[in-house]
Design a protein around this motif. Structure first.
Motif, PDB file in Angstrom:
ATOM      1  N   ILE A 157     -13.146  61.293  54.025  1.00  0.00           N
ATOM      2  CA  ILE A 157     -12.469  60.110  53.493  1.00  0.00           C
ATOM      3  C   ILE A 157     -13.370  59.424  52.470  1.00  0.00           C
ATOM      4  N   HIS A 158     -12.770  58.515  51.731  1.00  0.00           N
ATOM      5  CA  HIS A 158     -13.505  57.578  50.888  1.00  0.00           C
ATOM      6  C   HIS A 158     -13.238  56.166  51.409  1.00  0.00           C
ATOM      7  N   ARG A 159     -14.315  55.459  51.747  1.00  0.00           N
ATOM      8  CA  ARG A 159     -14.200  54.026  52.007  1.00  0.00           C
ATOM      9  C   ARG A 159     -14.265  53.297  50.663  1.00  0.00           C
ATOM     10  N   PHE A 160     -13.557  52.180  50.564  1.00  0.00           N
ATOM     11  CA  PHE A 160     -13.543  51.423  49.322  1.00  0.00           C
ATOM     12  C   PHE A 160     -14.203  50.065  49.553  1.00  0.00           C
ATOM     13  N   ILE A 161     -15.297  49.842  48.819  1.00  0.00           N
ATOM     14  CA  ILE A 161     -16.041  48.593  48.902  1.00  0.00           C
ATOM     15  C   ILE A 161     -15.877  47.851  47.579  1.00  0.00           C
ATOM     16  N   THR A 162     -15.388  46.632  47.646  1.00  0.00           N
ATOM     17  CA  THR A 162     -15.227  45.829  46.444  1.00  0.00           C
ATOM     18  C   THR A 162     -15.701  44.406  46.746  1.00  0.00           C
ATOM     19  N   THR A 163     -15.401  43.487  45.856  1.00  0.00           N
ATOM     20  CA  THR A 163     -15.840  42.109  46.045  1.00  0.00           C
ATOM     21  C   THR A 163     -14.651  41.190  46.286  1.00  0.00           C
ATOM     22  N   LEU A 164     -14.940  40.082  46.936  1.00  0.00           N
ATOM     23  CA  LEU A 164     -13.962  39.022  47.135  1.00  0.00           C
ATOM     24  C   LEU A 164     -14.596  37.728  46.644  1.00  0.00           C
ATOM     25  N   THR A 165     -13.984  37.134  45.619  1.00  0.00           N
ATOM     26  CA  THR A 165     -14.459  35.846  45.115  1.00  0.00           C
ATOM     27  C   THR A 165     -13.629  34.745  45.764  1.00  0.00           C
ATOM     28  N   THR A 166     -14.272  33.915  46.565  1.00  0.00           N
ATOM     29  CA  THR A 166     -13.573  32.882  47.323  1.00  0.00           C
ATOM     30  C   THR A 166     -13.294  31.669  46.435  1.00  0.00           C
ATOM     31  N   PRO A 167     -12.399  30.774  46.880  1.00  0.00           N
ATOM     32  CA  PRO A 167     -12.140  29.547  46.098  1.00  0.00           C
ATOM     33  C   PRO A 167     -13.386  28.708  45.887  1.00  0.00           C
ATOM     34  N   GLU A 168     -14.371  28.847  46.782  1.00  0.00           N
ATOM     35  CA  GLU A 168     -15.625  28.093  46.630  1.00  0.00           C
ATOM     36  C   GLU A 168     -16.585  28.755  45.657  1.00  0.00           C
ATOM     37  N   GLY A 169     -16.221  29.924  45.139  1.00  0.00           N
ATOM     38  CA  GLY A 169     -17.070  30.603  44.174  1.00  0.00           C
ATOM     39  C   GLY A 169     -18.033  31.611  44.773  1.00  0.00           C
ATOM     40  N   ARG A 170     -17.971  31.821  46.080  1.00  0.00           N
ATOM     41  CA  ARG A 170     -18.818  32.845  46.700  1.00  0.00           C
ATOM     42  C   ARG A 170     -18.267  34.232  46.380  1.00  0.00           C
ATOM     43  N   VAL A 171     -19.170  35.179  46.180  1.00  0.00           N
ATOM     44  CA  VAL A 171     -18.774  36.568  45.945  1.00  0.00           C
ATOM     45  C   VAL A 171     -19.291  37.390  47.119  1.00  0.00           C
ATOM     46  N   LEU A 172     -18.358  37.890  47.927  1.00  0.00           N
ATOM     47  CA  LEU A 172     -18.694  38.642  49.135  1.00  0.00           C
ATOM     48  C   LEU A 172     -18.259  40.096  48.975  1.00  0.00           C
ATOM     49  N   LEU A 173     -18.872  40.959  49.746  1.00  0.00           N
ATOM     50  CA  LEU A 173     -18.454  42.365  49.783  1.00  0.00           C
ATOM     51  C   LEU A 173     -17.327  42.530  50.793  1.00  0.00           C
ATOM     52  N   VAL A 174     -16.389  43.409  50.473  1.00  0.00           N
ATOM     53  CA  VAL A 174     -15.284  43.704  51.388  1.00  0.00           C
ATOM     54  C   VAL A 174     -15.113  45.208  51.494  1.00  0.00           C
ATOM     55  N   ASP A 175     -15.087  45.697  52.727  1.00  0.00           N
ATOM     56  CA  ASP A 175     -14.721  47.087  53.016  1.00  0.00           C
ATOM     57  C   ASP A 175     -13.223  47.079  53.287  1.00  0.00           C
ATOM     58  N   LEU A 176     -12.435  47.495  52.281  1.00  0.00           N
ATOM     59  CA  LEU A 176     -10.981  47.411  52.389  1.00  0.00           C
ATOM     60  C   LEU A 176     -10.391  48.460  53.319  1.00  0.00           C
ATOM     61  N   GLY A 177     -11.086  49.572  53.498  1.00  0.00           N
ATOM     62  CA  GLY A 177     -10.548  50.651  54.310  1.00  0.00           C
ATOM     63  C   GLY A 177     -10.755  51.985  53.632  1.00  0.00           C
ATOM     64  N   TYR A 178      -9.858  52.928  53.888  1.00  0.00           N
ATOM     65  CA  TYR A 178     -10.094  54.291  53.409  1.00  0.00           C
ATOM     66  C   TYR A 178      -8.812  54.964  52.939  1.00  0.00           C
ATOM     67  N   ARG A 179      -9.033  56.002  52.188  1.00  0.00           N
ATOM     68  CA  ARG A 179      -7.999  56.988  51.853  1.00  0.00           C
ATOM     69  C   ARG A 179      -8.633  58.357  52.016  1.00  0.00           C
ATOM     70  N   THR A 180      -7.818  59.333  52.404  1.00  0.00           N
ATOM     71  CA  THR A 180      -8.351  60.695  52.492  1.00  0.00           C
ATOM     72  C   THR A 180      -8.666  61.198  51.093  1.00  0.00           C
ATOM     73  N   ILE A 181      -9.621  62.077  50.998  1.00  0.00           N
ATOM     74  CA  ILE A 181     -10.043  62.586  49.692  1.00  0.00           C
ATOM     75  C   ILE A 181      -8.905  63.318  48.985  1.00  0.00           C
ATOM     76  N   VAL A 182      -8.035  63.971  49.755  1.00  0.00           N
ATOM     77  CA  VAL A 182      -6.944  64.738  49.142  1.00  0.00           C
ATOM     78  C   VAL A 182      -5.769  63.858  48.761  1.00  0.00           C
ATOM     79  N   SER A 183      -5.826  62.575  49.088  1.00  0.00           N
ATOM     80  CA  SER A 183      -4.709  61.686  48.778  1.00  0.00           C
ATOM     81  C   SER A 183      -4.570  61.513  47.271  1.00  0.00           C
ATOM     82  N   ALA A 184      -3.340  61.559  46.814  1.00  0.00           N
ATOM     83  CA  ALA A 184      -3.096  61.419  45.375  1.00  0.00           C
ATOM     84  C   ALA A 184      -3.200  59.962  44.931  1.00  0.00           C
ATOM     85  N   ASP A 185      -2.823  59.046  45.806  1.00  0.00           N
ATOM     86  CA  ASP A 185      -2.804  57.623  45.453  1.00  0.00           C
ATOM     87  C   ASP A 185      -4.070  56.958  45.973  1.00  0.00           C
ATOM     88  N   ILE A 186      -5.002  56.678  45.072  1.00  0.00           N
ATOM     89  CA  ILE A 186      -6.249  56.040  45.484  1.00  0.00           C
ATOM     90  C   ILE A 186      -6.461  54.741  44.711  1.00  0.00           C
TER      91      ILE A 186
END
Length: 220
Positions: A86-115
């Motif tokens: 699988i691929h886990r997807f890590i991105t950022t979340l910018t909160t209303p207070e201006g903090r930038v946090l990391l978020v692990d959104l979840g996964y998709r299988t490597i063979v998945s067409a929609d990523i």
């Protein structure tokens, strides 16, 4: 006298192996209690992300957050039993207070067409986590493909705080499946170790009895 040495050897060996098995049973009770505590913590009512989370005290802390997801994402190569690579997807979340946090959104299988990675405003529930996945054998990242969740390094790469929220639920949803924090990845092999030591104790006892029987036959 001819039985003294094998008897002492047998008793000492059995005693040591049984004590090791008993120690593993005590470790099993401790691990089960620790896992139960972690499970209770994971499933507790979520709170706001602390201003200065502590990687030890706040590990697995349930949190709620909202904000804007970033445009950039890092993929982490991993695997799930009965699913495969699988691929886990890590991105950022910018909160209303201006903090930038990391978020692990979840996964998709490597063979998945929609990523496609979701973007825009979201509300999410998850758990704070600082995974211990990096060791001396972990390869260096290959552009946006990573081979472990290295929170400090990922935070530097994405310009975020070294705080990772592993999503349990993301609203609105997306094609990425959340992979929440759980105790499934925490090893608990103490029962198997205990049975191994007790089994070896039985084998040692049997060998001792056999040796004494051989000695008796030779001297008969």
């Amino acid at each position: 006298m001819r039985y003294l040495f094998p008897a002492i050897l047998g008793i000492c060996g059995v005693a040591i192996l049984v004590s090791l098995g008993t120690w593993q049973l005590r470790r099993l009770a401790w691990k089960e209690a620790a896992l139960a505590e972690i499970e209770a913590r994971i499933g507790a009512a979520p709170v706001a992300v602390p201003a200065a989370p502590d990687p030890e005290a706040d590990r697995f802390l349930p949190v709620q957050a909202e904000g804007e997801l970033g445009n950039d994402a890092l993929m982490v190569l991993a695997s799930i039993k009965q699913v495969g690579a699988i691929h886990r997807f890590i991105t950022t979340l910018t909160t209303p207070e201006g903090r930038v946090l990391l978020v692990d959104l979840g996964y998709r299988t490597i063979v998945s067409a929609d990523i496609s990675v979701p973007q825009g405003a979201v509300q999410l529930t998850g758990n704070l986590h600082w995974p211990d996945e990096v060791d001396s054998f972990t390869p260096e990242p290959d552009n946006d493909l990573w081979f472990a969740r290295d929170v400090p390094a990922m935070a530097e790469a994405l310009g975020a705080e070294p705080v990772l929220i592993v999503a349990r639920e993301v609203r609105p949803g997306s094609t990425i499946t959340p992979l929440p924090v759980s105790t499934a990845g925490i090893s608990n092999d103490h029962l198997e170790y205990a049975l191994t030591w007790f089994g070896l104790a039985l084998v040692w006892l049997g060998m001792t009895v056999f040796l004494m029987w051989r000695i008796k036959r030779r001297t008969a």
